[in-house]
Write an enzyme that holds these catalytic residues in place. Structure first.
Site, PDB file in Angstrom:
ATOM      1  N   ASP A  33      92.345  19.561  61.363  1.00 47.40           N
ATOM      2  CA  ASP A  33      93.556  20.041  60.705  1.00 47.40           C
ATOM      3  C   ASP A  33      93.235  21.128  59.688  1.00 47.40           C
ATOM      4  O   ASP A  33      94.037  22.047  59.484  1.00 47.40           O
ATOM      5  CB  ASP A  33      94.279  18.886  60.003  1.00 47.40           C
TER       6      ASP A  33
ATOM      7  N   GLU B 190      91.006  13.437  61.894  1.00 47.11           N
ATOM      8  CA  GLU B 190      92.259  13.946  62.465  1.00 47.11           C
ATOM      9  C   GLU B 190      93.468  13.331  61.764  1.00 47.11           C
ATOM     10  O   GLU B 190      93.591  12.101  61.664  1.00 47.11           O
ATOM     11  CB  GLU B 190      92.310  13.631  63.964  1.00 47.11           C
TER      12      GLU B 190
ATOM     13  N   ASN C 133     104.096  22.017  63.511  1.00 47.14           N
ATOM     14  CA  ASN C 133     104.457  21.327  64.740  1.00 47.14           C
ATOM     15  C   ASN C 133     104.772  19.873  64.419  1.00 47.14           C
ATOM     16  O   ASN C 133     104.455  19.403  63.329  1.00 47.14           O
ATOM     17  CB  ASN C 133     103.349  21.464  65.809  1.00 47.14           C
TER      18      ASN C 133
ATOM     19  N   LYS D 219      93.532  14.229  71.824  1.00 48.30           N
ATOM     20  CA  LYS D 219      92.560  15.238  71.412  1.00 48.30           C
ATOM     21  C   LYS D 219      91.304  15.159  72.275  1.00 48.30           C
ATOM     22  O   LYS D 219      90.760  16.185  72.710  1.00 48.30           O
ATOM     23  CB  LYS D 219      92.203  15.012  69.943  1.00 48.30           C
TER      24      LYS D 219
ATOM     25  N   TYR E 234      99.386  16.341  74.911  1.00 54.68           N
ATOM     26  CA  TYR E 234      99.229  16.587  73.473  1.00 54.68           C
ATOM     27  C   TYR E 234     100.542  17.136  72.929  1.00 54.68           C
ATOM     28  O   TYR E 234     101.605  16.743  73.377  1.00 54.68           O
ATOM     29  CB  TYR E 234      98.013  17.490  73.205  1.00 54.68           C
TER      30      TYR E 234
ATOM     31  N   ARG F  36      99.276  11.014  58.478  1.00 55.52           N
ATOM     32  CA  ARG F  36      99.996  12.293  58.548  1.00 55.52           C
ATOM     33  C   ARG F  36      99.938  12.807  59.981  1.00 55.52           C
ATOM     34  O   ARG F  36      99.211  13.732  60.307  1.00 55.52           O
ATOM     35  CB  ARG F  36      99.382  13.315  57.583  1.00 55.52           C
TER      36      ARG F  36
END
Length: 560
Positions: free
Chosen positions: A266, A242, A413, A171, A100, A153
């Protein structure tokens, strides 16, 4: 030790070896090799999963770049999921950044170039009338958790088109590794609605639909077609949105959260882990969260989601909603969000400051971050801007002028997008700041002492939420369930002896933490009327039953 009954398998020969969920590779017993027509297809020696995992780790360690390591791990996942998760379980803290963040960001950018084998579903707009067929084509039938993205995004990297599929895959690997949800229940999906990334559109290797993104009514109708098809196929599934763009993320969540059991990691997952971390930081200082005055740099859906969660926590601690909102300040590139601003999005409106309440501030027309910190007496600073380097030395020094131990949380991040590094924050604050980040960082050396940097990682939260929802058989995810998850994380962090600087337990302890969070979430689901009441004993048994472990089971051949 829980007894596991044999699995009755209809596949044999090469077909069995090609099934990632069932393949054992060299660990098939002699009896299984005979019964399933595997004789001669495998090396003679019969191995344990431990010896397989040792070899896999040695091979992993031989790769130099993190992207190559990611590709290698994905290859194991696509050939033997049990071995993949056994390897992760034994090297969780080392491997998590490879499957990840931050490595998954590069994997998304390179998705079409490194693509090897199909995983999950690619639901494309040109084939929108076949969505029911697509869901029927899924190789996994008993799906309980879906992670879906439209790739617009991706982390702080923007529009990656179908390359965003790397995020749902990663995920869901963490749902299993951290939350014990069987990989047989997990399905990653990407909605291919085109891309506005000109580099991808011009790339001959790009595997997605070569078209600008659909928007507006076309987009909303397509998403609705997908949601309704999912409800028909798996009516009790947990659906996680997500990495949708902020223009779509909150509206989609608000539209569907009462139609299907869903949440947006998010917005809600980030909020839950952030508030859990903040509660833990305040406890370290001997203070309450409601004592703090908090500024956000970045007022997108994630930042506003955290802020709303903080407001709810402050209310739980005794403040009114108005009092709580007056302690939270949202700053974006145009400055502090106030009632004088136009064109604010609906999710930003509840978090504005009223200029009448700022009449005592010495300010100009543009109220920037430093002014907010100084005039607002800020003690906590969140970074959710996706822009590196915005927490300057002057910003950190202004915080330190307000309180002895400011809490600084640069959460953007991947690592390349962080507002400031822990090392800089520690140096500029003379070791006084309490720091947690969104991406992994090594311990900071300050005055001959190492200071641990906790990663405010959604992986502390969303696997436990998922496990709790499955155990409770909840029909929706309420704000109270998310608050329960935050408090459970903060409580768990106080139970572990932590090294200097650490706010959260080591990621290596995440599986028992996920169980604690799951229990709190399940209890709250029942309290909120979103799950049928059961005894504590029954709930604990469900948590155990739903917690999958990467161990090989004995196979029996299905008779016809």
């Amino acid at each position: 030790m829980t007894f596991q009954r044999p699995l009755y398998i209809p596949f044999a020969g090469p077909a069995l070896l090609e099934s990632p969920l069932l393949n054992k590779g060299s660990a098939f017993s002699q009896e299984e090799r005979n019964n399933f027509n595997l004789t001669g297809l495998l090396p003679h020696n019969i191995e344990t999963i431990e010896s397989q995992s040792t070899r896999a780790y040695q091979q992993l360690s031989s790769f130099k770049s993190d992207l190559d390591k990611h590709i290698y791990l994905r290859n194991i996942q696509d050939t033997n999921e049990t071995l993949f998760h056994h390897l992760i379980e034994n090297h969780l803290e080392e491997v998590m950044p490879l499957i990840y963040t931050p490595t998954v960001g590069l994997a998304c950018e390179q998705f079409s170039k490194i693509y090897r084998r199909k995983r999950g579903l690619f639901v494309s707009y040109p084939e929108r009338h076949k969505i029911d067929d697509m869901l029927q084509n899924a190789t996994k039938q008993n799906v309980k958790v879906i992670v879906v993205t439209d790739g617009e995004r991706i982390l702080g990297l923007g529009d990656q088109g179908i390359g965003g599929m790397g995020i749902p895959i990663g995920k869901l690997a963490l749902y299993t590794a951290c939350g014990g949800i069987s990989p047989a229940y997990c399905l990653p999906i990407v909605l291919d609605v085109g891309t506005n990334n000109s580099q991808l559109l011009a790339d001959p290797m790009y595997m997605g639909w070569r078209n600008p993104r659909i928007t507006g009514e076309e987009y909303n109708e397509f998403v609705d077609l997908f949601i309704q098809a999912v409800k028909r196929r798996w009516p009790e599934v947990l659906l996680q949105f997500e990495d949708f763009a902020q223009t779509n993320a909150t509206p989609l969540l608000n539209k569907y959260r009462d139609q299907i059991c869903c949440f947006n990691d998010d917005i809600q997952g980030t909020a839950a882990v952030s508030v859990g971390t903040l509660i833990a930081a305040c406890q370290n200082k001997g203070e309450k969260l409601s004592d703090q005055r908090i500024a956000f740099l970045g007022s997108g859906s994630a930042g506003c989601g955290i802020a709303q969660h903080i407001v709810r926590q402050m209310q739980r601690e005794g403040l009114t909603q108005e009092q709580a909102r007056q302690r939270v300040f949202m700053v974006d590139r145009y400055g502090l969000l106030t009632d004088q601003m136009t064109n604010l999005q609906a999710f930003q409106q509840p978090l504005i400051q009223y200029t009448k309440d700022l009449s005592h501030w010495d300010i100009s027309s543009h109220i920037g971050l430093e002014q907010v910190i100084k005039q607002g007496n800020i003690s906590v600073l969140f970074g959710v801007s996706g822009q590196p380097g915005l927490f300057t030395q002057e910003v950190v020094e202004s915080l330190c002028a307000n309180v002895d131990h400011p809490i600084v949380l640069p959460l953007s991040n991947p690592t390349s997008r962080v507002e400031a590094t822990p090392k800089d924050i520690t140096t500029w604050s003379h070791g006084q700041a309490i720091v947690a980040t969104g991406s992994p960082f090594p311990p900071t050396l300050y005055e001959n002492e190492y200071i641990e940097v906790s990663q405010c990682n959604n992986s502390y939260i969303f696997p436990g939420i998922g496990l709790g929802v499955l155990a409770a058989r909840a029909t929706a995810i309420s704000d109270n369930m998310l608050m329960a998850a935050s408090q459970a994380l903060a409580d768990a962090s106080m139970q572990y002896e932590k090294v200097k600087g650490a706010l959260l337990p080591p990621l290596g302890e995440i599986r028992p933490i996920s169980k604690s969070i799951a229990y709190a979430v399940a209890k709250q689901a029942i309290a909120d009327g979103l799950a049928l009441p059961v005894s504590e004993e029954t709930m604990q048994r469900r948590l155990v039953d739903n917690f999958w472990a990467p161990k090989y089971r004995t196979y029996r051949r299905t008779s016809f």
